[in-house]
Design an enzyme around this catalytic site. Sequence first.
Site, PDB file in Angstrom:
ATOM      1  N   SER A 159      -9.890  -0.410   7.318  1.00 29.19           N
ATOM      2  CA  SER A 159      -9.375  -0.406   6.062  1.00 29.19           C
ATOM      3  C   SER A 159      -8.689  -1.571   5.451  1.00 29.19           C
ATOM      4  O   SER A 159      -8.121  -1.521   4.267  1.00 29.19           O
ATOM      5  CB  SER A 159      -8.390   0.842   5.949  1.00 29.19           C
TER       6      SER A 159
ATOM      7  N   LYS B 191       0.933  -1.247  -0.152  1.00 29.85           N
ATOM      8  CA  LYS B 191       0.023  -0.004   0.007  1.00 29.85           C
ATOM      9  C   LYS B 191       0.972   1.347   0.156  1.00 29.85           C
ATOM     10  O   LYS B 191       1.766   1.188   0.821  1.00 29.85           O
ATOM     11  CB  LYS B 191      -0.950  -0.021   1.364  1.00 29.85           C
TER      12      LYS B 191
ATOM     13  N   SER C 187      -9.594   1.695   2.995  1.00 28.70           N
ATOM     14  CA  SER C 187      -8.888   2.362   1.940  1.00 28.70           C
ATOM     15  C   SER C 187      -7.878   1.548   1.256  1.00 28.70           C
ATOM     16  O   SER C 187      -7.278   2.084   0.266  1.00 28.70           O
ATOM     17  CB  SER C 187      -8.018   3.582   2.815  1.00 28.70           C
TER      18      SER C 187
END
Lengths: 487, 100
Positions: free
Chosen positions: A178, A79, A154
Site C-alpha cells: 500500500s 494518511k 491504499s
Amino acid sequence: MSLVGATAAELLSFMKKGETTAVEVMQAHLEQISQTDDKVEAYVQIDTETALKKAADVDARRQAGESVGPLGGLPIAIKDVLCTKGVATTCSSKMLENFIPPYDATVIKKLSEADGIMIGKVNMDEFAMGSSTENSAFKKTRNPWNLECTPGGSSGGSAAAVAAMTAPMSLGSDTGGSIRQPAHFCGVVGMKPTYGRVSRYGLVAFASSLDQVGPLANDVHGAALLLEAISGHDQLDSTSVPKDVPSYTSNLEEPLKGLKIGIVKEHYVDGLDGEVELTVREAYKVYESLGAELIDISLPNSKYCVAAYYIIAPAEASSNLARYDGIHYGHRTENFENMVEMYSRSRGEGFGTEVKRRIMLGTYTLSAGYIDAYYLKALKVRRLIRNDFDDAFKKVDVIASPTSPNTAFKLGGMINDPMSMYLEDIYTISANLAGLPGISVPAGISKEGLPIGLQLVGAPFEEGKLLRAARMFEKETGWTAKRPEIN
Amino acid sequence: MSLSQDDVKKVASLSRLALTDDELAQMQQHLGQILDYFEILKDVDTENVEPLAHAIELHNVFREDEVLESLSREEALSNAPKTDGKYFLVPEILRNDKNK
C-alpha cells in the site's frame, strides 16, 4: 528558486541559508493544494491556520539560533489512517467519520519532535483495504500524471499529494504493498520498512502482523530523512523491535561496491505488462553499468503469496475490525431492537463493500471446520516464503523486481473484479509476509505517460542498503526529478 | 469452491454484518471466486512446517509494572455514540420483567 516541487533537502537548504522561511514554504504548498486539489482530490482535511502557526514557530526558533529538528518545518501529508490528537481520523470510512482521536500516533509525535509539519490528512482506501483508493467512502483521488487513472492504493492520497507537488513527502502505511504500489503509479519514492522498525501505536489496525508505517517522498533522500525521523522502538508497541536506528541519510551518497542484485525467475510471467518488464530490465542494466552483479535466483513459493496473503490479512482484519461495535466509538445505527441488531446494522451501515468482503472472508477462513485448511495452511506457507528469502539473501544483497505488473489503471477499471485487483499485489505482498523492507523508486515513464517503478527488497533491517542502492539508481537516471503536468 | 446462500448468511451473522439481499448475492459470487483461487495452496507440501504468525518473532515482551498516565474518563468517552458522562451506554441486554 521554486519551492513547489523542490525536494526536502533543497527546501531545508533554502531555509537554512535564509533564502526562504518555513512559513513561505508552507504557503507555497497550501497554494499548490488550492491550485491542484480540486482535480487530484488527495486531501480530506487541511488546517491552514495550525500549519502556518507551527511553521512560524520553527522560523522563530531558527532565527533565534535555537535548535530546529531534522525535518525543519517541512510540510508533510499524513494518511488518514494515523491518529492525530484533536484532528479527525476517518480511515476514509463512514464508520469513523466523526472520530477525533484523544492521542497522537507515535509516528505523529516523532514527526512533531523532528519539526515536520502536517499540511493535511490524505485520502486512502477504506481501512487501507484496496489498491486504487476508490474504496474511500468520501472521494476518489486521481493520478496527477493522468486524471482518468487511479493513484493506486491504499496510500493513494499520500502518493498523489507528493506527485502533485503539494508536499515534498508524506506518510503512508503498507500491509501488502500500500505504499510501494501507489509510489510506482504516481512516480514517487515509497518505502515499507522492516516489520517492527516503526511503531504501529496509533496506526488504525488492518492486519497487525503485516502493517507498517513508511515514508513517501519526491526523492530518495527525502524518504531516508523521514524514515530516520519515525523509526525506533516504542514501549507502546510490543512488536516494535528494540534495535538502534542508524542514520539513513549520512552515507546515502556512498555507492555500494560489488552490489549483488537478485533477479527472481518466477517474476516474469503472464500478466506482467511488456513495457513494465522492459523498463525494469533496463534498470537492471543501469545497475550492471554501475558495477553491480546480477544473479538469477529462485523464490519457489512466490506463486503462493497472493493466496496466503488474502487468507492471513482478512483473518487478522476480521478480528481487528470486531472493535467497531457502535459502543466505544464509531458509527451507531439508529434503527435496532436489540444488542445483536445494533452491532450488525451499525457495521452494515458503517463499512463499505471491500471492508465487508474482507471481514466475511476472514471470518470464514477462521471458522470451525475451515481454520486448518485455510488459516493454518497459509501460516505454514508463509514460513516457506520466508525461508525462500532467507536462502536468497545468503547469495544477494537486494532483490529487484517490478513493483506491480501494470502501470496505473483507469478509475472504475477493476472495481467489480476483486480477484484481479488482488493480483496487482503479486510483487509487493511477499515482503509483508516475510517482514522485509522494500522500496519502490521511479524507473521510467510509459508511452502513455504513466510512471513505472522498480522495487528493491532487502534482508531484515537493511533499510540503509536499500536506500543507498535506490540512490545510486536515482543519481544515474534522474527519474525522480520528473514532475507531471496536472491538467 | 461454491458457497451456498445459507453459508454466506451464516458468515454474515458470525461477522455481525447486516447485509442487503444484493450484497449477499454479490458476496456469494465474489467469495466463491476468491476461495477457488485459494485452492492453489493445496499444491504446497506443508508437512512438518511450523506456522509463521509473525515475521519478526519476538517472545515475552515485558515491561515494569508501573502505573503510567492514561486517558482521562472524559477523553475515553469523548467518541462514544452514547454515554451518561460516566459510562458507555448500551442497549438493554437482559429484560427485567418485574418492572413491566
